[in-house]
Design a protein around this motif. Sequence first.
Motif, short mmCIF file in Angstrom:
data_model
loop_
_atom_site.label_atom_id
_atom_site.label_comp_id
_atom_site.label_asym_id
_atom_site.label_seq_id
_atom_site.Cartn_x
_atom_site.Cartn_y
_atom_site.Cartn_z
N GLY A 41 56.57 2.88 58.76
CA GLY A 41 57.61 3.54 59.55
C GLY A 41 57.28 3.91 60.80
N ARG A 42 56.15 4.14 61.32
CA ARG A 42 55.63 4.84 62.69
C ARG A 42 55.04 3.66 63.52
NH1 ARG A 42 50.67 6.75 64.25
NH2 ARG A 42 49.71 6.07 62.45
N LEU A 43 55.43 3.61 64.71
CA LEU A 43 55.00 2.83 65.74
C LEU A 43 53.89 2.94 66.18
CD1 LEU A 43 57.16 1.98 69.02
CD2 LEU A 43 54.65 1.62 68.96
N THR A 44 52.98 1.88 65.95
CA THR A 44 51.41 1.71 66.30
C THR A 44 50.98 0.96 67.25
OG1 THR A 44 51.05 0.29 64.65
CG2 THR A 44 51.04 2.60 63.69
N LYS A 45 51.50 0.05 67.47
CA LYS A 45 51.39 -0.82 68.78
C LYS A 45 52.53 -1.61 69.39
CE LYS A 45 46.73 -3.01 66.82
NZ LYS A 45 46.42 -4.21 66.38
N GLY B 267 64.55 -4.48 60.74
CA GLY B 267 63.32 -4.84 59.74
C GLY B 267 62.92 -4.10 58.93
N ILE B 268 62.74 -2.65 59.25
CA ILE B 268 62.43 -1.80 58.28
C ILE B 268 63.49 -1.62 57.00
CG2 ILE B 268 61.95 0.90 57.92
CD1 ILE B 268 60.41 0.78 60.65
N LYS B 269 64.63 -1.55 57.41
CA LYS B 269 65.78 -1.40 56.39
C LYS B 269 65.93 -2.68 55.70
CE LYS B 269 70.60 -0.05 56.19
NZ LYS B 269 71.91 0.30 57.23
N LYS B 270 65.83 -3.87 56.18
CA LYS B 270 65.93 -5.06 55.49
C LYS B 270 65.02 -5.31 54.58
CE LYS B 270 70.25 -6.21 57.10
NZ LYS B 270 71.08 -6.42 56.43
N SER B 271 63.67 -5.01 55.01
CA SER B 271 62.49 -5.31 54.11
C SER B 271 62.42 -4.69 52.97
CB SER B 271 61.18 -5.05 54.93
OG SER B 271 61.21 -3.77 55.35
N ALA B 272 63.19 -3.29 52.85
CA ALA B 272 62.92 -2.59 51.96
C ALA B 272 63.46 -3.08 50.54
CB ALA B 272 63.81 -1.02 51.95
N GLY B 273 64.59 -4.14 50.80
CA GLY B 273 65.06 -4.58 49.66
C GLY B 273 64.63 -5.98 49.32
N HIS B 274 63.65 -6.54 50.03
CA HIS B 274 63.05 -8.06 50.21
C HIS B 274 62.37 -8.15 48.86
CE1 HIS B 274 61.42 -11.66 51.62
NE2 HIS B 274 62.55 -11.86 52.53
N PRO B 275 62.54 -9.49 48.53
CA PRO B 275 61.78 -9.88 47.22
C PRO B 275 60.18 -9.67 47.46
CG PRO B 275 63.48 -11.11 47.29
CD PRO B 275 63.68 -10.33 48.50
N ARG B 276 59.65 -10.01 48.77
CA ARG B 276 58.40 -10.08 49.07
C ARG B 276 57.74 -8.64 49.01
NH1 ARG B 276 56.12 -11.11 53.59
NH2 ARG B 276 58.12 -11.63 54.82
N PHE B 277 58.50 -7.58 49.15
CA PHE B 277 57.84 -6.37 49.10
C PHE B 277 58.09 -5.58 47.96
CE2 PHE B 277 58.65 -7.73 53.25
CZ PHE B 277 57.41 -7.37 54.15
N ALA B 278 58.81 -6.27 46.81
CA ALA B 278 59.12 -5.56 45.64
C ALA B 278 57.84 -5.36 44.83
CB ALA B 278 59.77 -6.33 44.70
N PRO B 279 57.62 -4.12 44.26
CA PRO B 279 56.32 -3.54 43.51
C PRO B 279 56.05 -4.63 42.56
CG PRO B 279 58.02 -1.83 43.77
CD PRO B 279 58.56 -3.04 44.20
N SER B 280 54.86 -4.78 42.40
CA SER B 280 54.39 -5.87 41.46
C SER B 280 54.68 -5.47 39.92
CB SER B 280 52.76 -6.06 41.57
OG SER B 280 52.55 -6.52 42.84
N PRO B 281 54.99 -6.25 39.01
CA PRO B 281 55.40 -5.67 37.65
C PRO B 281 54.04 -5.27 36.89
CG PRO B 281 55.48 -8.04 37.59
CD PRO B 281 55.17 -7.49 39.23
N GLN B 282 54.36 -4.09 36.30
CA GLN B 282 53.25 -3.68 35.60
C GLN B 282 52.67 -4.22 34.32
OE1 GLN B 282 51.62 -0.46 36.29
NE2 GLN B 282 53.10 -0.36 38.19
#
Length: 279
Positions: free
Chosen positions: A21-25, A263-278
């Motif tokens: 969430g922070r601009l770094t570059k 992108g920050i908002k959309k990626s929050a619900g993107h399958p690629r960024f979902a937590p890995s199942p325990q």
Amino acid sequence: MRVIGLDSGSTTTKGVLFEAGRLTKKSLLPTAGDPKKAMLAVLAQLDPSLPELAEVSDTAHNEDSPADTFLVTTGYGRKLLPADLVVTEITCHGKGAEYLRTGTQQVIDIGGQDCKTILLNGQGGVAEFSMNDRCAAGTGRFVEVMMRTLGEEIEVLDSFVAGAVPVTINSMCTVFAESEVVSLIAKGEKREDIALGVLYAIAKRINGQYSKLRPPKGAAVFFTGGLSASKAFTTVLADTIGAPVITDPLSQYAGAIGAAQIGIKKSAGHPRFAPSPQV
């Protein structure tokens, strides 16, 4: 998680990288007539793992992309590279302006080949907009051509017009305005006075476009795009529209920043960024 916002403009290509969430570059390069190449070069500076992927793929950016990077593109060349999300520049400029100045309600963006005037809802959403992309009048390209006709580069604009008294410029067509500038030089008008006159002519043109949106009288305007770096033009624009004009050191990156914010908002619900199942 990392999010990249990439804004492909006609004159320059801008990119920003947000991490957690922070601009770094950030990166800005000339488009130089090859938007895809410029986009790849900006990506190489922000994230070296992405350009190779973009060059070998002509399809949508999906599961092949690096798992921790979400790419959003906007601007003229937004569809030239595979991306997780493609968003129009009007939407991105609204979100970028809101990020840089919370509560922004009005935006004027002057790009190399277009001018956008935007009314926002106070939360970065676009309420109404007007865009001139069919004529060079009121764009950075117009200033660049006139400055070169005067024998100067646009980079020295502020110092060149310091202390000048504007000469009236009647033509807004680039071809006719160039002829008018040449005629004024032949009549002995000072080059710096002509240059300042050009800025007032552009501001007047933009004010006509801006006024059609019926903006709140005297309300502050957030100024983005390449010309926002010019203090002289910012002053001229404020004088012409009769309202405070506010800029930010990152104003030229507003489109890229807005793309990243989306992108920050959309990626929050993107399958690629979902937590890995325990397990």
